[in-house]
Scaffold this motif. Structure first.
Motif, PDB file in Angstrom:
ATOM      1  N   SER A   1       0.840  -1.190   0.000  1.00 48.63           N
ATOM      2  CA  SER A   1       0.000   0.000   0.000  1.00 48.63           C
ATOM      3  C   SER A   1       0.875   1.240   0.000  1.00 48.63           C
ATOM      4  O   SER A   1       2.088   1.173   0.165  1.00 48.63           O
ATOM      5  CB  SER A   1      -0.906   0.000   1.230  1.00 48.63           C
ATOM      6  OG  SER A   1      -0.126   0.002   2.412  1.00 48.63           O
TER       7      SER A   1
ATOM      8  N   ASP B   1     -11.633  -1.643   1.712  1.00 43.57           N
ATOM      9  CA  ASP B   1     -11.612  -1.027   0.376  1.00 43.57           C
ATOM     10  C   ASP B   1     -12.631   0.103   0.258  1.00 43.57           C
ATOM     11  O   ASP B   1     -13.386   0.189  -0.728  1.00 43.57           O
ATOM     12  CB  ASP B   1     -11.875  -2.094  -0.702  1.00 43.57           C
ATOM     13  CG  ASP B   1     -10.748  -3.111  -0.795  1.00 43.57           C
ATOM     14  OD1 ASP B   1      -9.630  -2.783  -0.367  1.00 43.57           O
ATOM     15  OD2 ASP B   1     -10.998  -4.224  -1.282  1.00 43.57           O
TER      16      ASP B   1
ATOM     17  N   ILE C   1     -13.807   3.593  -0.688  1.00 44.98           N
ATOM     18  CA  ILE C   1     -13.373   4.536  -1.707  1.00 44.98           C
ATOM     19  C   ILE C   1     -13.833   5.942  -1.340  1.00 44.98           C
ATOM     20  O   ILE C   1     -15.002   6.155  -1.013  1.00 44.98           O
ATOM     21  CB  ILE C   1     -13.946   4.164  -3.083  1.00 44.98           C
ATOM     22  CG1 ILE C   1     -13.579   2.718  -3.454  1.00 44.98           C
ATOM     23  CG2 ILE C   1     -13.439   5.138  -4.148  1.00 44.98           C
ATOM     24  CD1 ILE C   1     -12.102   2.477  -3.583  1.00 44.98           C
TER      25      ILE C   1
ATOM     26  N   ARG D   1      -8.577   9.675  -6.168  1.00 44.43           N
ATOM     27  CA  ARG D   1      -9.419   8.650  -5.540  1.00 44.43           C
ATOM     28  C   ARG D   1      -8.505   7.744  -4.702  1.00 44.43           C
ATOM     29  O   ARG D   1      -7.426   7.357  -5.134  1.00 44.43           O
ATOM     30  CB  ARG D   1     -10.190   7.835  -6.588  1.00 44.43           C
ATOM     31  CG  ARG D   1     -11.132   8.696  -7.421  1.00 44.43           C
ATOM     32  CD  ARG D   1     -11.827   7.885  -8.521  1.00 44.43           C
ATOM     33  NE  ARG D   1     -12.790   6.939  -7.984  1.00 44.43           N
ATOM     34  CZ  ARG D   1     -12.709   5.603  -8.148  1.00 44.43           C
ATOM     35  NH1 ARG D   1     -11.690   5.086  -8.807  1.00 44.43           N
ATOM     36  NH2 ARG D   1     -13.638   4.819  -7.643  1.00 44.43           N
TER      37      ARG D   1
ATOM     38  N   ARG E   1      -8.295   4.313  -1.858  1.00 50.24           N
ATOM     39  CA  ARG E   1      -8.935   3.119  -1.298  1.00 50.24           C
ATOM     40  C   ARG E   1      -8.316   2.866   0.075  1.00 50.24           C
ATOM     41  O   ARG E   1      -7.107   2.708   0.197  1.00 50.24           O
ATOM     42  CB  ARG E   1      -8.743   1.915  -2.210  1.00 50.24           C
ATOM     43  CG  ARG E   1      -9.444   0.647  -1.680  1.00 50.24           C
ATOM     44  CD  ARG E   1      -9.425  -0.498  -2.672  1.00 50.24           C
ATOM     45  NE  ARG E   1      -8.064  -0.903  -3.005  1.00 50.24           N
ATOM     46  CZ  ARG E   1      -7.550  -0.833  -4.216  1.00 50.24           C
ATOM     47  NH1 ARG E   1      -8.273  -0.351  -5.221  1.00 50.24           N
ATOM     48  NH2 ARG E   1      -6.298  -1.216  -4.452  1.00 50.24           N
TER      49      ARG E   1
ATOM     50  N   SER F   1      -8.589   0.746   3.930  1.00 49.91           N
ATOM     51  CA  SER F   1      -9.125  -0.334   4.763  1.00 49.91           C
ATOM     52  C   SER F   1      -8.632  -0.130   6.192  1.00 49.91           C
ATOM     53  O   SER F   1      -7.504   0.309   6.414  1.00 49.91           O
ATOM     54  CB  SER F   1      -8.667  -1.708   4.253  1.00 49.91           C
ATOM     55  OG  SER F   1      -9.126  -1.937   2.931  1.00 49.91           O
TER      56      SER F   1
ATOM     57  N   ILE G   1      -5.645   5.266  -5.898  1.00 47.10           N
ATOM     58  CA  ILE G   1      -5.969   4.374  -7.012  1.00 47.10           C
ATOM     59  C   ILE G   1      -6.084   5.106  -8.345  1.00 47.10           C
ATOM     60  O   ILE G   1      -6.021   4.474  -9.401  1.00 47.10           O
ATOM     61  CB  ILE G   1      -7.266   3.582  -6.734  1.00 47.10           C
ATOM     62  CG1 ILE G   1      -8.429   4.536  -6.439  1.00 47.10           C
ATOM     63  CG2 ILE G   1      -7.052   2.619  -5.575  1.00 47.10           C
ATOM     64  CD1 ILE G   1      -9.746   3.792  -6.211  1.00 47.10           C
TER      65      ILE G   1
END
Length: 278
Positions: free
Chosen positions: A169, A231, A233, A245, A247, A249, A270
């Motif tokens: 990530s 995930d 967004i 944008r 993502r 978690s 992303i």
């Protein structure tokens, strides 16, 4: 039972008496009973050092001795921090000393003149308790070692997890129970304008603009409900018209008493679209 008897007969026993005749009598009695690891000393001043060196399972201690009586020997033995359970069986001809000896820390007593059956019975009873105490100590030591090993494994696993999340990530983050970012790795500061010590607040008003408030509200609701999110967004529009944008978690962290400790998670950018730019 055979194993127990073998351990008991091989127990380390020290006889402490300033009279050689008394020492010889006890040595012969113990030898006839099958005890194989018996030693003795006529010097009460040496008892504490001997016990530190040999860690006796039982000390047969005469109370009436010159230079240092049995009560003083018991006090000296108490300085051995490794042995919280003093394995002392006192020998005395004075009935008034029995209670005092027990109060001082001795575990039992034998009266003079000796009664053979009584002496052997009290010795066996004390050794049974002593060996049980040692087994308990050994068991606790094994448990402590297992806990330390498991803790080390968990820490190593957490380090690997963090390493992998950083590789997989753009950033790894942790928040405390008040929402303050306590750990941040990766370019999250540049990407989100997050201030690590500012409860997740934007570093400046410019960074705060452009976020999709509906998405941010939904994310905040999940955090306030102590729910994990996967995930998720969310996006923002930058001053130059480009859209980013992300993502993200995350999962809540709880302590052993189920108290909320905060959140930890990962995030990645992303896409970055250019809208309305020349």
């Amino acid at each position: 039972m055979i194993h127990a008897d073998t351990a008991m007969l091989g127990a380390r026993i020290l006889i402490v008496d300033d009279q050689q005749a008394n020492v010889s009598l006890l040595e012969e009695m113990l030898s006839q009973a099958g005890y194989t690891n018996v030693s003795s000393t006529l010097d009460p001043l040496a008892v504490s050092a001997l016990h530190r060196r040999h860690d006796y399972d039982l000390i047969l201690l005469d109370l009436h001795m010159p230079a240092m009586d049995g009560f003083q020997v018991i006090e000296a033995l108490k300085t051995n921090e490794r042995d919280a359970w003093l394995p002392v069986l006192v020998i005395t001809a004075q009935p008034g000393h029995k209670l005092r000896a027990l109060q001082a820390g001795a575990r039992d007593f034998v009266s003079k003149p000796f009664d053979l059956l009584e002496v052997l019975t009290r010795i066996r009873n004390m050794l049974e308790v002593r060996l049980l105490y040692r087994r308990m100590q050994d068991h606790n030591a094994v448990l402590d070692a297992m806990v330390r090993e498991r803790t080390a494994e968990l820490r190593e696993s957490e380090a690997r997890y963090r390493s992998l999340t950083e590789l997989a990530s753009d950033w790894y983050w942790e928040q405390d129970e008040d929402g303050v970012f306590t750990k941040v790795s990766g370019p999250v500061l540049e990407m989100l304008g997050i201030r690590v010590d500012g409860a997740g607040e934007p570093a400046d008003s410019t960074a705060a603009s452009g976020w999709d408030e509906t998405e941010r509200s939904a994310l905040q609701s999940a955090i306030e409900a102590r729910q994990p999110f996967l995930d998720f967004i969310f996006s923002r529009v930058n001053p130059d018209g480009s859209r980013q944008r992300f993502r993200v978690s995350g999962e809540p962290m709880f302590g052993r008493a189920c108290q909320f400790l905060g959140y930890r998670g990962i995030g990645v950018e992303i896409s970055r679209d250019t809208e309305g730019t020349c």
